[in-house]
Design a protein around this motif. Sequence first.
Motif, mmCIF file in Angstrom:
data_model
loop_
_atom_site.group_PDB
_atom_site.id
_atom_site.type_symbol
_atom_site.label_atom_id
_atom_site.label_comp_id
_atom_site.label_asym_id
_atom_site.label_seq_id
_atom_site.Cartn_x
_atom_site.Cartn_y
_atom_site.Cartn_z
ATOM 1 N N THR A 125 31.972 3.861 -12.649
ATOM 2 C CA THR A 125 33.146 4.557 -12.122
ATOM 3 C C THR A 125 32.645 5.724 -11.280
ATOM 4 O OG1 THR A 125 33.339 5.907 -14.125
ATOM 5 C CG2 THR A 125 34.712 3.929 -14.007
ATOM 6 N N TYR A 126 33.279 5.889 -10.117
ATOM 7 C CA TYR A 126 32.874 6.974 -9.225
ATOM 8 C C TYR A 126 33.939 7.194 -8.163
ATOM 9 C CZ TYR A 126 31.129 3.017 -6.424
ATOM 10 O OH TYR A 126 31.006 1.837 -5.739
ATOM 11 N N THR A 127 33.802 8.303 -7.458
ATOM 12 C CA THR A 127 34.683 8.627 -6.342
ATOM 13 C C THR A 127 33.879 8.466 -5.059
ATOM 14 O OG1 THR A 127 35.914 10.197 -7.709
ATOM 15 C CG2 THR A 127 36.145 10.408 -5.312
ATOM 16 N N ASN A 138 39.006 10.382 -0.476
ATOM 17 C CA ASN A 138 38.267 10.247 -1.722
ATOM 18 C C ASN A 138 38.994 9.218 -2.569
ATOM 19 O OD1 ASN A 138 36.424 12.146 -0.931
ATOM 20 N ND2 ASN A 138 37.317 13.800 -2.098
ATOM 21 N N GLU A 140 38.963 6.322 -5.787
ATOM 22 C CA GLU A 140 38.374 6.024 -7.093
ATOM 23 C C GLU A 140 37.906 4.576 -7.106
ATOM 24 O OE1 GLU A 140 37.870 8.576 -9.096
ATOM 25 O OE2 GLU A 140 38.942 9.728 -7.582
ATOM 26 N N ASP A 142 36.433 1.554 -9.488
ATOM 27 C CA ASP A 142 36.275 1.003 -10.836
ATOM 28 C C ASP A 142 35.506 -0.295 -10.666
ATOM 29 O OD1 ASP A 142 36.535 0.678 -13.575
ATOM 30 O OD2 ASP A 142 38.514 -0.254 -13.419
ATOM 31 N N SER A 160 41.337 2.760 -5.768
ATOM 32 C CA SER A 160 42.655 3.386 -5.898
ATOM 33 C C SER A 160 42.596 4.838 -5.447
ATOM 34 C CB SER A 160 43.152 3.293 -7.339
ATOM 35 O OG SER A 160 42.296 4.011 -8.211
ATOM 36 N N LYS A 161 43.772 5.374 -5.152
ATOM 37 C CA LYS A 161 43.921 6.790 -4.814
ATOM 38 C C LYS A 161 45.207 7.258 -5.469
ATOM 39 C CE LYS A 161 43.681 10.108 -1.056
ATOM 40 N NZ LYS A 161 42.725 10.972 -1.698
#
Length: 177
Positions: A125-127, A138, A140, A142, A160-161
Amino acid sequence: MTRSLRVAALAALLALAGCASPDVATYATEKPTLLPEQYFNGRVDAWGMFTDRSGKVVKRFVVTIDGRWSGDEGVLAEDFTYADGTKQQRTWRIRKLGDGRYVGRADDVVGDAQGEARGNALHWTYTLALPVDGRTWNVEMDDWMYLMDDHVLLNRTAMSKFGVRLGEVTISFRKRP
């Protein structure tokens, strides 16, 4: 609490539950075992695509990865070539923390990426700071990877945002012998 407010609260909870990822421990007994420091040590080729939330393929790409590990530290140099001819590079610096946990950084990743491997699966998981039409979003990420055999790894990433699904990245990796 009024009945309509209770129904709305329940609907919101169900919607959030539907967005949750499975627990990586679910895959603990699956074989073959994915050890990122082994799979991503050397050359890996990959083919992928980004689909928007309607399922339309928006971008296609190939990636060549040159991974080098020394102890618990790894560097993955990724060279992307998109179907429209554009190119991109990303370099991951990954550290194995123990107990199947990893932390990673890249120039276009905001903060640290958190990873956990169990069985044949790796969950990141990261941005990601994603350039879109002259602006940076920015988003996300998964990210789920599944080792199919010694050479093939499949990857699905939900983007996603603000909790809104933007699309999905699908990648097939093939480790060179």
